[in-house]
Design a protein around this motif. Structure first.
Motif, mmCIF file in Angstrom:
data_model
loop_
_atom_site.group_PDB
_atom_site.id
_atom_site.type_symbol
_atom_site.label_atom_id
_atom_site.label_comp_id
_atom_site.label_asym_id
_atom_site.label_seq_id
_atom_site.Cartn_x
_atom_site.Cartn_y
_atom_site.Cartn_z
ATOM 1 N N THR A 80 46.524 42.171 37.428
ATOM 2 C CA THR A 80 45.204 42.559 37.923
ATOM 3 C C THR A 80 45.305 42.620 39.437
ATOM 4 O O THR A 80 45.584 41.611 40.088
ATOM 5 C CB THR A 80 44.107 41.580 37.502
ATOM 6 O OG1 THR A 80 43.985 41.575 36.077
ATOM 7 C CG2 THR A 80 42.760 41.979 38.116
ATOM 8 N N TYR A 82 43.685 44.011 43.257
ATOM 9 C CA TYR A 82 42.399 44.264 43.921
ATOM 10 C C TYR A 82 42.634 44.462 45.420
ATOM 11 O O TYR A 82 43.757 44.359 45.899
ATOM 12 C CB TYR A 82 41.438 43.104 43.668
ATOM 13 C CG TYR A 82 41.883 41.789 44.283
ATOM 14 C CD1 TYR A 82 41.368 41.354 45.497
ATOM 15 C CD2 TYR A 82 42.840 40.988 43.647
ATOM 16 C CE1 TYR A 82 41.788 40.153 46.075
ATOM 17 C CE2 TYR A 82 43.255 39.790 44.208
ATOM 18 C CZ TYR A 82 42.725 39.376 45.418
ATOM 19 O OH TYR A 82 43.149 38.200 45.978
ATOM 20 N N SER A 83 41.564 44.737 46.139
ATOM 21 C CA SER A 83 41.574 44.924 47.594
ATOM 22 C C SER A 83 42.275 46.222 47.988
ATOM 23 O O SER A 83 43.465 46.249 48.317
ATOM 24 C CB SER A 83 42.244 43.737 48.303
ATOM 25 O OG SER A 83 42.100 43.850 49.706
ATOM 26 N N PHE A 96 46.178 48.884 45.894
ATOM 27 C CA PHE A 96 45.539 47.581 45.728
ATOM 28 C C PHE A 96 46.511 46.529 46.277
ATOM 29 O O PHE A 96 47.597 46.335 45.745
ATOM 30 C CB PHE A 96 45.221 47.325 44.260
ATOM 31 C CG PHE A 96 44.256 48.326 43.677
ATOM 32 C CD1 PHE A 96 42.894 48.046 43.627
ATOM 33 C CD2 PHE A 96 44.704 49.546 43.180
ATOM 34 C CE1 PHE A 96 41.993 48.962 43.084
ATOM 35 C CE2 PHE A 96 43.812 50.464 42.637
ATOM 36 C CZ PHE A 96 42.454 50.174 42.598
ATOM 37 N N THR A 99 47.068 40.709 44.159
ATOM 38 C CA THR A 99 46.997 40.543 42.708
ATOM 39 C C THR A 99 46.539 39.134 42.367
ATOM 40 O O THR A 99 46.898 38.170 43.048
ATOM 41 C CB THR A 99 48.369 40.792 42.040
ATOM 42 O OG1 THR A 99 49.333 39.881 42.574
ATOM 43 C CG2 THR A 99 48.833 42.219 42.250
ATOM 44 N N TYR A 100 45.733 39.036 41.332
ATOM 45 C CA TYR A 100 45.392 37.729 40.773
ATOM 46 C C TYR A 100 46.552 37.228 39.907
ATOM 47 O O TYR A 100 46.835 36.040 39.849
ATOM 48 C CB TYR A 100 44.134 37.822 39.912
ATOM 49 C CG TYR A 100 42.868 38.108 40.686
ATOM 50 C CD1 TYR A 100 42.362 37.193 41.601
ATOM 51 C CD2 TYR A 100 42.168 39.296 40.490
ATOM 52 C CE1 TYR A 100 41.196 37.458 42.312
ATOM 53 C CE2 TYR A 100 40.999 39.567 41.180
ATOM 54 C CZ TYR A 100 40.517 38.643 42.095
ATOM 55 O OH TYR A 100 39.373 38.901 42.785
ATOM 56 N N ASN A 191 36.650 47.673 49.393
ATOM 57 C CA ASN A 191 37.858 46.871 49.258
ATOM 58 C C ASN A 191 37.464 45.496 48.733
ATOM 59 O O ASN A 191 36.455 45.355 48.058
ATOM 60 C CB ASN A 191 38.619 46.794 50.592
ATOM 61 C CG ASN A 191 37.738 46.308 51.731
ATOM 62 O OD1 ASN A 191 36.643 45.812 51.493
ATOM 63 N ND2 ASN A 191 38.213 46.468 52.957
ATOM 64 N N HIS A 193 37.311 42.329 46.277
ATOM 65 C CA HIS A 193 37.448 42.216 44.828
ATOM 66 C C HIS A 193 36.444 43.093 44.082
ATOM 67 O O HIS A 193 36.297 42.979 42.868
ATOM 68 C CB HIS A 193 37.258 40.755 44.393
ATOM 69 C CG HIS A 193 35.934 40.186 44.788
ATOM 70 N ND1 HIS A 193 35.732 39.578 45.998
ATOM 71 C CD2 HIS A 193 34.757 40.142 44.135
ATOM 72 C CE1 HIS A 193 34.465 39.188 46.076
ATOM 73 N NE2 HIS A 193 33.858 39.512 44.956
ATOM 74 N N TYR A 194 35.767 44.013 44.783
ATOM 75 C CA TYR A 194 34.785 44.876 44.133
ATOM 76 C C TYR A 194 35.434 46.031 43.378
ATOM 77 O O TYR A 194 34.808 46.641 42.506
ATOM 78 C CB TYR A 194 33.795 45.434 45.159
ATOM 79 C CG TYR A 194 32.892 44.386 45.748
ATOM 80 C CD1 TYR A 194 31.780 43.913 45.045
ATOM 81 C CD2 TYR A 194 33.155 43.843 46.995
ATOM 82 C CE1 TYR A 194 30.952 42.936 45.576
ATOM 83 C CE2 TYR A 194 32.331 42.872 47.540
ATOM 84 C CZ TYR A 194 31.237 42.416 46.824
ATOM 85 O OH TYR A 194 30.421 41.455 47.355
ATOM 86 N N SER A 195 36.659 46.370 43.727
ATOM 87 C CA SER A 195 37.397 47.425 43.030
ATOM 88 C C SER A 195 38.737 46.845 42.588
ATOM 89 O O SER A 195 39.390 46.131 43.358
ATOM 90 C CB SER A 195 37.629 48.627 43.936
ATOM 91 O OG SER A 195 36.396 49.222 44.315
ATOM 92 N N TYR A 196 39.147 47.166 41.373
ATOM 93 C CA TYR A 196 40.381 46.568 40.883
ATOM 94 C C TYR A 196 41.033 47.464 39.832
ATOM 95 O O TYR A 196 40.411 48.369 39.267
ATOM 96 C CB TYR A 196 40.147 45.169 40.309
ATOM 97 C CG TYR A 196 38.977 45.059 39.356
ATOM 98 C CD1 TYR A 196 39.137 45.282 37.997
ATOM 99 C CD2 TYR A 196 37.695 44.748 39.823
ATOM 100 C CE1 TYR A 196 38.069 45.185 37.130
ATOM 101 C CE2 TYR A 196 36.614 44.648 38.957
ATOM 102 C CZ TYR A 196 36.814 44.863 37.612
ATOM 103 O OH TYR A 196 35.751 44.786 36.748
ATOM 104 N N THR A 198 43.819 46.974 36.518
ATOM 105 C CA THR A 198 44.470 45.964 35.680
ATOM 106 C C THR A 198 45.162 46.640 34.504
ATOM 107 O O THR A 198 44.778 47.740 34.082
ATOM 108 C CB THR A 198 43.451 44.927 35.177
ATOM 109 O OG1 THR A 198 44.126 43.880 34.497
ATOM 110 C CG2 THR A 198 42.445 45.555 34.232
#
Length: 206
Positions: A80, A82-83, A96, A99-100, A191, A193-196, A198
């Motif tokens: 996943t 993000y950013s 992105f 990553t988480y 940017n 965590h609003y867009s990601y 996965t």
């Protein structure tokens, strides 16, 4: 022709011949395409073949050994990211940056690309949040090897300066070294965590 000689009473006296092993044949293929497997080779008691009353060869007809061809990639593939890096006003791969989770290290935070190391069935989800501003419609695509697979389009009515989110998901079969990315205009999206983006491996090929 059977070896032997005639005895004093006219009977043929057979020569006793014990069996002998042939050379080992070449090793067969490894049982596993990666990781540790086994391989087999064989030989025969034909050098010479034992006579009717001779002794057969002592030992085994087959030989087994382990074989380690290549290291198997971990089948736990999931990420996943993000950013979004807002580096362009033109269509390009959305990068992105964080990553988480990135099990299998298949998603590259430097290029924004997911590379398939393990062929199989994968599921991907992309969620993009429209940036506040005067942007009207926005669009993006999930791509596999540069080909559009999941188009996303958003044209909000009314308050064009509001916050809007669009999301898409799909399941695809990937071959080794296939590339998956999200394509759009980076500056159109939030940017953080609003867009990601996965994805994860559902079933590897057998």
């Amino acid at each position: 022709m059977m070896n032997g000689h005639f005895g004093e009473h006219g009977f043929r006296v057979m020569k006793v011949a014990d069996g002998g092993w042939s050379l080992w044949e070449n090793w067969g293929p490894c049982s596993e395409s990666c990781g540790i497997g086994v391989r087999i080779r064989s030989r025969s008691c034909t050098n010479p073949t034992p006579s009717l009353t001779g002794r057969s060869c002592a030992g085994y007809y087959t030989d087994v050994s382990t074989c380690n061809r290549t290291t198997c990639h971990e089948h736990n593939v999931a990420f996943t990211a993000y950013s979004i890096y807002k580096n362009s006003f033109n269509d390009t791969t959305l990068l992105f940056q964080n990553t988480y989770i990135n099990n299998g290290n298949a998603y590259n935070t430097t290029t924004g690309e997911f590379t398939c190391f393990i062929p199989g069935v994968y599921h991907f989800v992309m969620t993009l949040t429209k940036e506040i501003g005067d942007i009207s419609y926005v669009r993006a695509f999930l791509r596999i090897n540069g080909r559009y697979k999941l188009p996303l389009y958003l044209n909000p009515i009314g308050n064009e300066r509001g916050m809007y989110m669009m999301s898409g998901a799909g399941t695809f079969h990937l071959d080794q070294n296939d590339i998956v990315d999200v394509y759009g205009i980076p500056y159109n999206y939030h940017n953080g965590h609003y867009s990601y983006f996965t994805g994860f491996l559902i079933t590897p090929d057998q």
